[in-house]
Design an enzyme around this catalytic site. Structure first.
Site, mmCIF file in Angstrom:
data_model
loop_
_atom_site.group_PDB
_atom_site.id
_atom_site.type_symbol
_atom_site.label_atom_id
_atom_site.label_comp_id
_atom_site.label_asym_id
_atom_site.label_seq_id
_atom_site.Cartn_x
_atom_site.Cartn_y
_atom_site.Cartn_z
ATOM 1 N N ASP A 64 1.091 -1.142 0.136
ATOM 2 C CA ASP A 64 0.098 -0.062 0.079
ATOM 3 C C ASP A 64 0.661 1.139 0.029
ATOM 4 O OD1 ASP A 64 -2.677 -1.064 -0.079
ATOM 5 O OD2 ASP A 64 -3.070 -1.191 2.013
ATOM 6 N N HIS A 163 -11.547 7.040 4.601
ATOM 7 C CA HIS A 163 -10.642 8.217 4.641
ATOM 8 C C HIS A 163 -11.317 9.425 4.281
ATOM 9 C CE1 HIS A 163 -6.392 5.861 4.433
ATOM 10 N NE2 HIS A 163 -6.343 6.484 5.723
ATOM 11 N N CYS A 257 -5.274 9.554 -3.409
ATOM 12 C CA CYS A 257 -4.598 8.414 -2.536
ATOM 13 C C CYS A 257 -3.203 8.447 -2.929
ATOM 14 C CB CYS A 257 -5.098 7.068 -2.409
ATOM 15 S SG CYS A 257 -6.803 7.129 -1.757
HETATM 16 N N1 ARG Z 1 -5.488 0.007 1.093
HETATM 17 C C1 ARG Z 1 -5.147 1.142 1.696
HETATM 18 C C2 ARG Z 1 -5.520 1.308 3.040
HETATM 19 O O1 ARG Z 1 -6.542 0.937 3.348
HETATM 20 C C3 ARG Z 1 -5.702 2.290 0.813
HETATM 21 C C4 ARG Z 1 -5.220 3.791 1.198
HETATM 22 C C5 ARG Z 1 -5.944 4.897 0.387
HETATM 23 N N2 ARG Z 1 -5.412 6.143 0.609
HETATM 24 C C6 ARG Z 1 -6.164 7.060 0.994
HETATM 25 N N3 ARG Z 1 -5.653 8.264 1.201
HETATM 26 N N4 ARG Z 1 -7.581 7.044 0.871
HETATM 27 O O2 ARG Z 1 -5.017 1.950 3.983
#
Ligand code: ARG
Length: 264
Positions: A64, A163, A257
């Site tokens: 990630d 988020h 992201c």
């Molecule tokens: N798989 C990551 C998580 O769940 C995705 C993060 C996405 N980033 C964001 N800024 N929304 O942490």
């Protein structure tokens, strides 16, 4: 429009091997090469718009790490480091911290779970800060104290929009776009009060992570599948560029992201 400085991380080791948000299915196939080419297109789009893109070296075993927005909160030359909720992402924090220190930023440790610009977004003079799934409320207080800017706490209530940057996009110093249903009733009222002219996204836009968009104040880079949002933005006078981030969406991420704005 001001020229922006962004930090990105090539998805060399991108994979979906664990599940820390509802978008992730470790049993489903994913295509690492496609993720890299979609990410390259995003990087190229920023460069073509005249922005600077810095790169941080990806690390094996951190699938990630491509989601650079979670690497910190960087305003006025100060970088507030992150502390991830999930152990799977914990080792990303020191890597981003080292990048900030090596690039002339004053680095501050996070005392609480804080997932950086995934949850903390600069909107004009204020910082909008999400909580409910990842970043904890105590981190908002530390953020306000460090940056000396008002921090507005917004409560996220839908696990799909875990988020803040999956539920709200800062379009310019005065306006945002957001999905009201992703927020608690009180936070919805706060958003209405602060941003009476906001662009209201549809559930269909949000479901393709359309709000996970990057705006420089004039041009909004958003997922190409978010067609209603695209039309609404054009109607407001923004230029839009659609990018396909379908592969990264399998991890719950989109253009924003993948992008951390680093402000000197
Ligand atoms: N798989 C990551 C998580 O769940 C995705 C993060 C996405 N980033 C964001 N800024 N929304 O942490």
């Amino acid at each position: 429009m001001t020229t922006r400085r962004y930090l990105m991380c090539r998805p060399t080791y991108f994979a979906v091997t664990y599940r820390i948000n509802p978008w992730m299915d470790p049993t489903a196939p994913y295509d690492n090469a496609l993720a890299i080419s979609q990410w390259e297109t995003l990087r190229r789009t920023f460069l073509d718009l005249g922005h600077t893109v810095e790169l941080i070296e990806p690390l094996p075993g951190l699938p990630d790490m491509v989601f650079a927005a979670n690497g910190g909160t960087v305003v006025d030359g100060k970088a507030l480091a992150v502390q991830f909720r999930d152990p799977e992402r914990a080792d990303e924090a020191p890597a981003y911290k080292a990048w900030f220190a090596g690039n002339g930023f004053e680095v501050y440790d996070s005392k609480h779970t804080n997932e950086g610009e995934g949850d903390i977004l600069l909107a004009g003079d204020v910082l909008l800060a999400g909580t409910g799934f990842r970043t904890v409320h105590a981190a908002h207080l530390q953020t306000q104290e460090l940056f000396g800017r008002p921090v507005i706490t917004l409560q996220l209530i839908d696990p799909a929009y875990y988020h803040l940057d999956t539920a709200l996009c800062v379009l310019d110093e005065h306006t945002v776009a957001y999905l009201p249903d992703a927020f608690s009733p009180g936070s919805r009222a706060v958003l209405r009060r602060l941003f009476p002219d906001a662009v209201i996204a549809t559930p269909a836009d949000a479901a393709v992570l359309g709000l996970n968009a990057v705006s420089d104040g004039e041009t909004v880079v958003l997922p190409v599948q978010a067609t209603a949002l695209d039309a609404a933005l054009k109607e407001r006078g923004y230029q839009t560029i659609g990018v396909d981030m379908s592969e990264l969406r399998k991890a719950g991420g989109g253009p924003k992201c993948c992008t951390l704005e680093v402000r000197s």
